[in-house]
Design a protein around this motif. Structure first.
Motif, PDB file in Angstrom:
ATOM      1  N   UNK A 111       0.864  -1.329   0.007  1.00 22.65           N
ATOM      2  CA  UNK A 111       0.003  -0.062  -0.182  1.00 22.65           C
ATOM      3  C   UNK A 111       0.683   1.311   0.047  1.00 22.65           C
ATOM      4  N   UNK A 112       1.987   1.336   0.945  1.00 22.86           N
ATOM      5  CA  UNK A 112       2.760   2.312   0.657  1.00 22.86           C
ATOM      6  C   UNK A 112       3.229   2.492  -0.601  1.00 22.86           C
ATOM      7  N   UNK A 113       3.990   1.348  -1.152  1.00 21.02           N
ATOM      8  CA  UNK A 113       4.218   1.705  -2.655  1.00 21.02           C
ATOM      9  C   UNK A 113       3.286   2.201  -3.722  1.00 21.02           C
ATOM     10  N   UNK A 114       2.182   1.745  -3.399  1.00 22.42           N
ATOM     11  CA  UNK A 114       1.097   2.206  -4.334  1.00 22.42           C
ATOM     12  C   UNK A 114       0.762   3.650  -4.250  1.00 22.42           C
ATOM     13  N   UNK A 115       0.533   4.079  -3.116  1.00 17.42           N
ATOM     14  CA  UNK A 115       0.049   5.577  -2.756  1.00 17.42           C
ATOM     15  C   UNK A 115       1.165   6.614  -2.565  1.00 17.42           C
ATOM     16  N   UNK A 116       2.429   6.153  -2.004  1.00 23.59           N
ATOM     17  CA  UNK A 116       3.154   6.994  -2.094  1.00 23.59           C
ATOM     18  C   UNK A 116       4.242   7.377  -3.098  1.00 23.59           C
ATOM     19  N   UNK A 117       4.559   6.226  -3.806  1.00 22.45           N
ATOM     20  CA  UNK A 117       5.432   6.350  -4.877  1.00 22.45           C
ATOM     21  C   UNK A 117       4.647   6.401  -6.031  1.00 22.45           C
ATOM     22  N   UNK A 118       3.284   6.566  -6.088  1.00 25.77           N
ATOM     23  CA  UNK A 118       2.538   6.747  -7.158  1.00 25.77           C
ATOM     24  C   UNK A 118       3.018   5.706  -8.344  1.00 25.77           C
ATOM     25  N   UNK A 119       3.028   4.491  -7.915  1.00 28.45           N
ATOM     26  CA  UNK A 119       3.678   3.526  -9.202  1.00 28.45           C
ATOM     27  C   UNK A 119       5.168   3.549  -9.352  1.00 28.45           C
ATOM     28  N   UNK A 120       5.445   2.228  -9.305  1.00 31.67           N
ATOM     29  CA  UNK A 120       6.960   2.015  -9.503  1.00 31.67           C
ATOM     30  C   UNK A 120       7.391   2.402 -10.845  1.00 31.67           C
ATOM     31  N   UNK A 121       8.765   2.823 -10.958  1.00 36.40           N
ATOM     32  CA  UNK A 121       9.105   3.165 -12.399  1.00 36.40           C
ATOM     33  C   UNK A 121       9.996   1.942 -13.153  1.00 36.40           C
ATOM     34  N   UNK A 122      10.296   0.899 -12.203  1.00 39.46           N
ATOM     35  CA  UNK A 122      11.037  -0.127 -12.840  1.00 39.46           C
ATOM     36  C   UNK A 122      12.352   0.203 -12.954  1.00 39.46           C
ATOM     37  N   UNK A 123      13.543  -0.596 -13.050  1.00 36.62           N
ATOM     38  CA  UNK A 123      14.908  -0.601 -13.277  1.00 36.62           C
ATOM     39  C   UNK A 123      15.238  -0.278 -14.626  1.00 36.62           C
ATOM     40  N   UNK A 124      15.651   0.948 -14.907  1.00 31.06           N
ATOM     41  CA  UNK A 124      16.252   1.531 -16.132  1.00 31.06           C
ATOM     42  C   UNK A 124      17.404   1.175 -16.493  1.00 31.06           C
ATOM     43  N   UNK A 125      17.892   0.586 -17.415  1.00 27.62           N
ATOM     44  CA  UNK A 125      19.374   0.213 -17.994  1.00 27.62           C
ATOM     45  C   UNK A 125      19.857   0.683 -19.336  1.00 27.62           C
ATOM     46  N   UNK A 126      20.853   0.749 -19.384  1.00 30.44           N
ATOM     47  CA  UNK A 126      21.314   1.094 -20.799  1.00 30.44           C
ATOM     48  C   UNK A 126      22.501  -0.205 -21.229  1.00 30.44           C
ATOM     49  N   UNK A 127      21.861  -0.908 -22.349  1.00 27.46           N
ATOM     50  CA  UNK A 127      22.423  -2.400 -22.493  1.00 27.46           C
ATOM     51  C   UNK A 127      23.263  -2.145 -23.865  1.00 27.46           C
ATOM     52  N   UNK A 128      24.447  -2.468 -23.875  1.00 25.46           N
ATOM     53  CA  UNK A 128      25.318  -2.537 -25.196  1.00 25.46           C
ATOM     54  C   UNK A 128      25.437  -3.866 -25.746  1.00 25.46           C
ATOM     55  N   UNK A 129      25.684  -4.981 -25.204  1.00 21.82           N
ATOM     56  CA  UNK A 129      25.510  -6.272 -25.738  1.00 21.82           C
ATOM     57  C   UNK A 129      24.609  -7.128 -24.631  1.00 21.82           C
ATOM     58  N   UNK A 130      25.249  -7.595 -23.840  1.00 21.88           N
ATOM     59  CA  UNK A 130      24.453  -8.590 -22.929  1.00 21.88           C
ATOM     60  C   UNK A 130      24.575  -8.088 -21.555  1.00 21.88           C
ATOM     61  N   UNK A 131      23.330  -8.085 -20.628  1.00 18.12           N
ATOM     62  CA  UNK A 131      23.311  -7.574 -19.577  1.00 18.12           C
ATOM     63  C   UNK A 131      22.337  -8.483 -18.584  1.00 18.12           C
ATOM     64  N   UNK A 132      22.866  -8.988 -17.306  1.00 15.90           N
ATOM     65  CA  UNK A 132      22.001  -9.997 -16.553  1.00 15.90           C
ATOM     66  C   UNK A 132      21.606  -9.503 -15.362  1.00 15.90           C
ATOM     67  N   UNK A 133      20.584  -9.689 -14.698  1.00 14.13           N
ATOM     68  CA  UNK A 133      20.068  -9.319 -13.200  1.00 14.13           C
ATOM     69  C   UNK A 133      19.647 -10.758 -12.716  1.00 14.13           C
ATOM     70  N   UNK A 134      19.672 -10.897 -11.349  1.00  8.18           N
ATOM     71  CA  UNK A 134      19.388 -12.055 -10.769  1.00  8.18           C
ATOM     72  C   UNK A 134      18.395 -11.741  -9.677  1.00  8.18           C
ATOM     73  N   UNK A 135      17.244 -12.330  -9.428  1.00  6.59           N
ATOM     74  CA  UNK A 135      16.164 -12.337  -8.711  1.00  6.59           C
ATOM     75  C   UNK A 135      15.949 -13.690  -7.786  1.00  6.59           C
ATOM     76  N   UNK A 136      15.871 -13.424  -6.606  1.00  2.01           N
ATOM     77  CA  UNK A 136      15.886 -14.697  -5.885  1.00  2.01           C
ATOM     78  C   UNK A 136      14.397 -15.315  -5.433  1.00  2.01           C
ATOM     79  N   UNK A 137      14.187 -16.226  -5.685  1.00  3.03           N
ATOM     80  CA  UNK A 137      12.989 -16.993  -5.264  1.00  3.03           C
ATOM     81  C   UNK A 137      12.910 -17.726  -4.383  1.00  3.03           C
ATOM     82  N   UNK A 138      12.241 -17.619  -3.248  1.00 10.09           N
ATOM     83  CA  UNK A 138      12.277 -18.373  -1.870  1.00 10.09           C
ATOM     84  C   UNK A 138      11.504 -19.526  -1.958  1.00 10.09           C
ATOM     85  N   UNK A 139      10.538 -19.712  -2.633  1.00  8.15           N
ATOM     86  CA  UNK A 139       9.648 -20.925  -2.436  1.00  8.15           C
ATOM     87  C   UNK A 139       9.164 -21.567  -3.846  1.00  8.15           C
TER      88      UNK A 139
END
Length: 213
Positions: free
Chosen positions: A15-43
C-alpha cells in the motif's frame, strides 16, 4: 500468528508503494551487448511476473535492429522463458524450484539501448502453510491475496508508464524528423529557384548581347 503478521506487514508495504510512490518506475538500464540480473525466489511454486519496455528503438540504427532479446534461466541454468526482437513484453511463470533466477537481455544493435525492466515474485499462502501455522487467522489468507493483487496493480502501472514514455519518445523523434526533412525540402526548393533565376538571367543577358550586335 507469525504468518498473519508477515502478511499484514507485506500488505502495508505494498500500500505504501502504491500510494506514496504513485506507481513504481522499474529499473532503467542502458544495454550495450548483454546484461544480466538475478532475482531470488524463496519458495517452490511462487509466481514470477515482469515486463520490459525498450525506450529508444525508434532511432536510425535501431530500425534495422528492432527490439531486444530476453532469456530467463532458473537454478541449475535450466531454461525457463525466452523472447526475441521485442520492443516490449510481459511474462509470467511459476517457479519450479527455489533459488536464483537470472534475467539476461541481449542487444543486437551496434549502439546501446535503454530499457525499463521490472520483476515481481509473488507468494500465495498454501493450505500446507495454513495447517502448520498455530492460531492462524482465516483473514490472513485474504490479506495475502489482496497484497498480491495490489503488487500486480503497481507493476501494471509501471509497465503502462514505461509504454507511455516510449510512445512520447517515438512522437518526439518523428516530429524532429518531420522538421528536418521539411527544412531539407525547403532548402532544396529555394536552391532550385535561385539556380533557375541565375540561369534565366544569364540566358536573357546573352540574348540581349546578340540583339545589340
Amino acid at each position: 500468528m507469525a504468518v498473519a503478521k508477515r502478511l499484514l506487514l507485506q500488505l502495508h508495504v505494498v500500500i505504501a508503494v502504491a500510494f506514496l510512490l504513485d506507481g513504481a518506475a522499474g529499473l532503467r538500464m542502458a544495454i550495450m551487448r548483454t546484461e544480466c540480473l538475478t532475482e531470488e525466489v524463496a519458495n517452490e511454486g511462487d509466481i514470477v511476473t515482469g515486463s520490459f519496455v525498450v525506450l529508444d528503438h525508434q532511432s536510425a540504427w535501431a530500425e534495422q535492429h528492432p527490439g531486444m532479446d530476453l532469456g530467463v534461466t532458473g537454478p541449475g541454468n535450466n531454461h525457463v522463458y525466452s523472447t526475441r526482437w521485442k520492443v516490449e513484453d510481459k511474462f509470467s511463470f511459476r517457479a519450479l524450484k527455489p533459488g536464483p533466477y537470472k534475467f539476461c537481455f541481449t542487444n543486437h544493435a551496434p549502439a546501446p539501448k535503454s530499457v525499463i525492466f521490472q520483476v515481481h515474485v509473488g507468494h500465495t499462502i498454501s493450505p500446507e502453510e495454513i495447517a502448520k501455522a498455530e492460531h492462524f487467522d482465516p483473514l490472513a489468507l485474504q490479506i495475502g491475496k489482496v497484497s498480491e493483487a495490489l503488487a500486480l496493480v503497481v507493476q501494471e502501472q509501471a509497465y503502462l508508464r514505461a509504454r507511455e514514455e516510449r510512445h512520447r519518445i517515438t512522437n518526439e523523434s518523428t516530429s524532429r524528423r518531420v522538421v528536418f526533412y521539411s527544412f531539407i525540402e525547403t532548402a532544396g526548393i529555394v536552391t532550385a529557384s535561385l539556380l533557375q533565376v541565375f540561369f534565366l538571367r544569364r540566358l536573357f543577358e546573352k540574348r540581349g548581347k546578340r540583339v545589340s550586335v
